[in-house]
Design a protein around this motif. Sequence first.
Motif, PDB file in Angstrom:
ATOM      1  N   PHE A 220       0.860  -1.182   0.000  1.00 45.82           N
ATOM      2  CA  PHE A 220       0.000   0.000   0.000  1.00 45.82           C
ATOM      3  C   PHE A 220       0.897   1.232   0.000  1.00 45.82           C
ATOM      4  O   PHE A 220       1.925   1.248   0.669  1.00 45.82           O
ATOM      5  N   ARG A 221       0.472   2.259  -0.739  1.00 43.80           N
ATOM      6  CA  ARG A 221       1.222   3.515  -0.733  1.00 43.80           C
ATOM      7  C   ARG A 221       0.255   4.674  -0.948  1.00 43.80           C
ATOM      8  O   ARG A 221      -0.525   4.672  -1.904  1.00 43.80           O
ATOM      9  N   ALA A 222       0.311   5.654  -0.049  1.00 45.67           N
ATOM     10  CA  ALA A 222      -0.547   6.827  -0.176  1.00 45.67           C
ATOM     11  C   ALA A 222      -0.062   7.690  -1.333  1.00 45.67           C
ATOM     12  O   ALA A 222       1.132   7.969  -1.459  1.00 45.67           O
ATOM     13  N   THR A 223      -0.991   8.095  -2.174  1.00 45.82           N
ATOM     14  CA  THR A 223      -0.658   8.958  -3.306  1.00 45.82           C
ATOM     15  C   THR A 223      -1.108  10.394  -3.083  1.00 45.82           C
ATOM     16  O   THR A 223      -0.597  11.311  -3.717  1.00 45.82           O
ATOM     17  N   LYS A 224      -2.071  10.580  -2.158  1.00 48.49           N
ATOM     18  CA  LYS A 224      -2.568  11.937  -1.918  1.00 48.49           C
ATOM     19  C   LYS A 224      -3.227  12.014  -0.551  1.00 48.49           C
ATOM     20  O   LYS A 224      -3.971  11.118  -0.158  1.00 48.49           O
ATOM     21  N   VAL A 225      -2.937  13.093   0.161  1.00 54.60           N
ATOM     22  CA  VAL A 225      -3.629  13.414   1.410  1.00 54.60           C
ATOM     23  C   VAL A 225      -4.310  14.760   1.193  1.00 54.60           C
ATOM     24  O   VAL A 225      -3.646  15.778   1.015  1.00 54.60           O
ATOM     25  N   ASP A 226      -5.635  14.749   1.181  1.00 55.86           N
ATOM     26  CA  ASP A 226      -6.410  15.955   0.886  1.00 55.86           C
ATOM     27  C   ASP A 226      -7.142  16.402   2.153  1.00 55.86           C
ATOM     28  O   ASP A 226      -8.149  15.810   2.544  1.00 55.86           O
ATOM     29  N   LEU A 227      -6.625  17.443   2.799  1.00 50.77           N
ATOM     30  CA  LEU A 227      -7.234  17.949   4.024  1.00 50.77           C
ATOM     31  C   LEU A 227      -8.311  18.990   3.749  1.00 50.77           C
ATOM     32  O   LEU A 227      -8.878  19.551   4.686  1.00 50.77           O
ATOM     33  N   LYS A 228      -8.590  19.226   2.466  1.00 46.36           N
ATOM     34  CA  LYS A 228      -9.647  20.167   2.099  1.00 46.36           C
ATOM     35  C   LYS A 228     -10.885  19.453   1.565  1.00 46.36           C
ATOM     36  O   LYS A 228     -11.854  20.104   1.171  1.00 46.36           O
ATOM     37  N   ALA A 229     -10.849  18.130   1.543  1.00 51.34           N
ATOM     38  CA  ALA A 229     -12.001  17.370   1.048  1.00 51.34           C
ATOM     39  C   ALA A 229     -13.203  17.599   1.965  1.00 51.34           C
ATOM     40  O   ALA A 229     -13.076  17.525   3.192  1.00 51.34           O
ATOM     41  N   PRO A 230     -14.369  17.881   1.406  1.00 48.59           N
ATOM     42  CA  PRO A 230     -15.559  18.158   2.226  1.00 48.59           C
ATOM     43  C   PRO A 230     -16.186  16.875   2.764  1.00 48.59           C
ATOM     44  O   PRO A 230     -17.147  16.345   2.201  1.00 48.59           O
ATOM     45  N   VAL A 231     -15.652  16.367   3.861  1.00 51.87           N
ATOM     46  CA  VAL A 231     -16.142  15.123   4.449  1.00 51.87           C
ATOM     47  C   VAL A 231     -16.994  15.450   5.671  1.00 51.87           C
ATOM     48  O   VAL A 231     -16.522  16.103   6.606  1.00 51.87           O
ATOM     49  N   ALA A 232     -18.237  15.000   5.659  1.00 43.89           N
ATOM     50  CA  ALA A 232     -19.137  15.210   6.797  1.00 43.89           C
ATOM     51  C   ALA A 232     -19.077  13.998   7.723  1.00 43.89           C
ATOM     52  O   ALA A 232     -18.974  12.860   7.263  1.00 43.89           O
ATOM     53  N   GLU A 233     -19.142  14.247   9.025  1.00 42.89           N
ATOM     54  CA  GLU A 233     -19.054  13.149   9.985  1.00 42.89           C
ATOM     55  C   GLU A 233     -20.174  12.132   9.780  1.00 42.89           C
ATOM     56  O   GLU A 233     -19.974  10.924   9.948  1.00 42.89           O
ATOM     57  N   ALA A 234     -21.353  12.605   9.386  1.00 44.25           N
ATOM     58  CA  ALA A 234     -22.482  11.688   9.174  1.00 44.25           C
ATOM     59  C   ALA A 234     -22.203  10.690   8.059  1.00 44.25           C
ATOM     60  O   ALA A 234     -22.764   9.584   8.052  1.00 44.25           O
ATOM     61  N   ASP A 235     -21.319  11.044   7.120  1.00 40.13           N
ATOM     62  CA  ASP A 235     -21.018  10.159   5.992  1.00 40.13           C
ATOM     63  C   ASP A 235     -20.004   9.084   6.341  1.00 40.13           C
ATOM     64  O   ASP A 235     -19.808   8.143   5.562  1.00 40.13           O
TER      65      ASP A 235
END
Length: 278
Positions: A220-235
């Motif tokens: 496994f290798r991370a290709t991207k870390v996006d801290l601006k992605a609009p992730v809601a806790e309910a999802d």
Amino acid sequence: MKKPLTILFVALLLVTGLSAFQHLHAQSRGRISYEASRRIDPSQLRIVVNGQEVRPGSPDFPADVPDVRTFAQTLSFAGDYAKEVLEGGGGMMVRTVVDAGPGGGGSRGPQTTNLGRPFEESTYLNLQERSATTVLTLKKDDKTTEYRADAPIAKTEGWQLTDQTKKIAGYTCRKATVPFRKETYTVWLTTELPFTYSPIRELTPDKGVVLAVEGSTEQFRATKVDLKAPVAEADVRPGAQAQQVSEAELKELRDKARADFRQRMMDNFGGPGGGGRN
């Protein structure tokens, strides 16, 4: 003069603390994308040729069956919760050979179709409690039923953290080794993210996010870390409507759905000139 200076100093501390809190809060939601590969165990394949199941080593076993599958894994996180999503590399594959008939130039080369899986499966994580919830969704006719099984994230002992570092997806990671599945895995983890996680659940460290894993049969290798992605806790939290079952019961439901689906596909594609694998 001392009193105004003291008030100013306290105010600066409050502003600095608030800024740090806001920065940490901004990092508490986002998305990590991984590229992954895993070696296929031939003993787990089901190959059907002309309606008959063939095993590895048989003269009829196809020579071009891939031995590695690649897929993507995404972690969406918000606060103390996260959800894993796998894309590609799974499902039942059906291979057909079409006979053009007399004067038609013979049979065409094998054509492979991915029929997907007979169920939907999602994994939710409670990052604070270090637990995982697997939700299995089964559809039969017009009825949809959800089942869930909860389990703590098991801890693997024997971690050896080294001083070797490298950048992965923009984050500084330290190298660690850990005995797992009768071999030594190499793990690269960062403490620059405010939670703990690993794409291989059993290789979750005490602290840090694993951005790369290297074993002889899987990577496994991370290709991207996006801290601006609009992730809601309910999802990224499991719903309350799923029926609670044990891990063993969930496995039985999954295995039965696969077996029933495989049998239906064999009935449809298992005639002369057809074949399938799962």
